[in-house]
Write an enzyme that holds these catalytic residues in place. Structure first.
Site, PDB file in Angstrom:
ATOM      1  CE  LYS B  78      -4.198   1.394   2.693  1.00 25.95           C
ATOM      2  NZ  LYS B  78      -4.887   1.413   4.201  1.00 25.95           N
ATOM      3  CB  SER B 153      -8.362   3.694   2.840  1.00 22.31           C
ATOM      4  OG  SER B 153      -7.636   2.422   3.498  1.00 22.31           O
ATOM      5  CB  SER B 177      -8.054   0.421   5.552  1.00 23.65           C
ATOM      6  OG  SER B 177      -8.527   1.460   5.754  1.00 23.65           O
TER       7      SER B 177
END
Lengths: 77, 467
Positions: B78, B153, B177
């Site tokens: 990420k 997310s 997330s």
């Protein structure tokens, strides 16, 4: 608020965000109804206190005539 | 090249027998990224050269010579994980050109264990959001149907694994997330106990809630990866010194294991309700005792989260002033601006007691709810998200409606518990559904064992989207 948070907003943004945030503030306001008279606050959930590294003596680079010898920081050029 | 591996162990089996080399596998994934990333928008940065260089280095040191846990495993991070010499954007224009100096502890551990980094993954900017639409680099698309959100997310993280653009992907979970996108994309998502994995070098969202986990195709892979990433780190004072269990030993008889089903954790879409009911029934058939429990402060937990999280966000994002690094504050996107203002408000003199301090106390009640539940049961099973994935753009205009989607994931973060999201069904339009198993702090080993047993008896994780 935007000023306090050092954000510059356009008039349009100001209008949009204030409507949206008002709804959120109203929503989170429901916490006022919870009985919290007998509870303490939680700052963290690890249960760890006073975290510090172990105070251990570790070997040092060899001393030369009482001085610690380190690598040169600047080159000759 | 035909792909004849499905997980880390079958990949490494192929390396052992010499069927293929790390460079073959890396090339396979890089080709797929080239082919599909323009549609899915999962990667922000692809590090093709570095990946091939590392793969060729591994080619010369066969598995037999260097048998490490993640030998030759292609991973992606990420874009919140700082990577030395590779740009880290946090999905925001503020850090559009930011190149970090050092690797996050977690990144270093992946690399030291033999993993090959393929690149950096898209996410909601600063990890703000549960749809993947808040990225300043454009929304990520759900590989099962590109009209739908992949969840957030860690949107790119779930999509990259689900669409077979990498084998393992590393994400962060502050309020769901990892679990949310894992459930929306039909893959396995692990949120470890707070402090199990070091946060050092990972851009902070809300420091008391951020948990560092990963998304994989199987529970066994999730367990293997945690053995690499978990463990104390002197650079993160909140990182636990507890020894790391041998998570990949997944054998466990669950006869008599008590699994609690919280009556407050109700899904709304019928497809989700049905899938969860069926999964709980399956857990019962596998030998678990199912007990209804109550977590009475669940609705308040969400309100509590939306005070504590923005407060910590506004503090953590205060450092982005455009002077030391990155662009100035006018580059923040709408969601970051909203959260900064919300946090500034709840922390400001006059409102601090009313909001922030009250929320901290309610957080105690949420923790106590779980403590009382775990006195009665070993684990908790619940839906991850109340709804199925929704269409891109559907909830953009009303942030509160999107915040409400987090109701079943945030209590876990407030209490710092571990949880794993598992694929547990599909809607009639073939959109994935996820179930989460939640355990007491540091109970990852038993979470993995139960999750693995469930996975062995279902076939949801074997289904992949056609691109």
């Amino acid at each position: 608020m935007a000023k306090l948070a050092k954000l510059q907003l356009t008039d349009e943004e100001e209008k949009k965000y204030s409507q949206q945030l008002e709804k959120v503030i109203e929503y989170v306001g429901q916490l006022q109804k919870v009985d919290i008279s007998k509870v303490k606050g939680t700052n963290q959930v690890t249960g760890l206190v006073n975290v510090s590294r172990a105070d251990r003596v570790s070997p040092c680079t060899p001393l030369v005539e009482g001085y610690i010898k380190v690598k040169a920081i600047f080159g000759n050029d | 090249m035909t792909k004849d591996w499905t997980d880390i162990s079958s990949l490494q089996e192929g390396y052992k027998t010499g069927k293929f080399k790390p460079s073959d596998v890396t090339k396979y994934y890089l080709d797929r990224i080239k082919k599909y990333n323009s549609t899915l928008n999962a990667f922000i940065t692809v590090t093709e050269e570095q990946a091939m260089a590392k793969a060729r280095e591994l080619d010369k040191q066969p598995y037999k010579v260097r048998p490490c846990t993640l030998y030759g495993v292609p991973v992606a991070f990420k874009d919140l994980y700082q990577t030395a010499g590779i740009r880290t954007t946090a999905g925001s224009k503020v850090l559009e050109n930011y190149v970090g100096q050092y690797n996050a502890t977690a990144v270093q551990r992946y690399l030291d264990a033999g993993a090959i980094c393929l690149g950096k993954l898209n996410c909601d900017a600063w990890a703000h959001g549960s749809s993947g639409e808040n990225s300043d680099f454009g929304p990520t698309k759900n590989p099962w149907n590109t009209d739908y959100v992949p969840g957030g997310s860690s949107s790119g993280v779930a999509v990259a694994v689900a669409a077979d653009l990498c084998l393992v992907a590393a994400g962060t979970d502050t309020g769901g997330s990892i679990r949310c996108p894992a459930s929306f994309c039909g893959v396995v998502g692990l949120k470890p106990t707070y402090g199990r994995v070091s946060r050092y070098g990972i851009i902070a969202m809300a420091s008391s809630l951020d948990s560092i986990g990963h998304i994989t195709n199987s529970v066994a892979d999730a367990a293997k990866v945690l053995e690499v990433t978990a463990g104390n780190d002197p650079y993160d004072a909140t990182c636990s010194t507890k020894p790391v269990d041998s998570y990949s030993n997944l054998n466990k008889n669950i006869k008599g294991l008590k699994i609690g089903v919280p009556k407050e954790y109700i899904a709304i879409d019928t497809a989700v309700i049905k899938a969860i009911d069926k999964s709980i029934q399956q857990l019962r058939e596998l030998g678990a005792e199912i007990i209804e429990i109550s977590l009475p402060h669940t609705p308040q937990a969400l309100a509590c989260y939306y005070i504590i999280m923005p407060a910590e966000v506004s503090s953590n994002l205060a450092r982005y002033d455009g002077i030391r690094f990155g662009n100035d504050r006018s580059n923040f996107g709408a969601e970051a601006k909203r959260r900064i203002m919300l946090g500034t408000y709840t922390l400001s003199a006059g409102y601090y007691d009313q909001y922030y301090k009250t929320a901290q106390k309610v957080r105690t009640l949420v923790v106590q709810d779980f403590d009382q539940a775990f006195a009665k049961v070993d684990l908790i099973a619940a839906p991850v998200m109340p709804h199925l994935p929704f269409k891109i753009g559907e909830k953009v205009a009303d942030p509160l409606s999107l915040y409400l989607e987090d109701v079943l994931t945030v209590p876990v973060n407030l209490a710092g518990l571990p949880a794993i999201s598992l694929p547990c069904g599909f809607s009639k339009d073939i959109l994935p559904i996820g179930m989460q198993l939640i355990g007491p702090q540091f109970s990852e080993k038993s979470l993995f064992a139960v999750a693995h047993l469930y996975e062995q008896n279902t076939s949801w994780h074997e289904q992949h989207p056609t691109l």
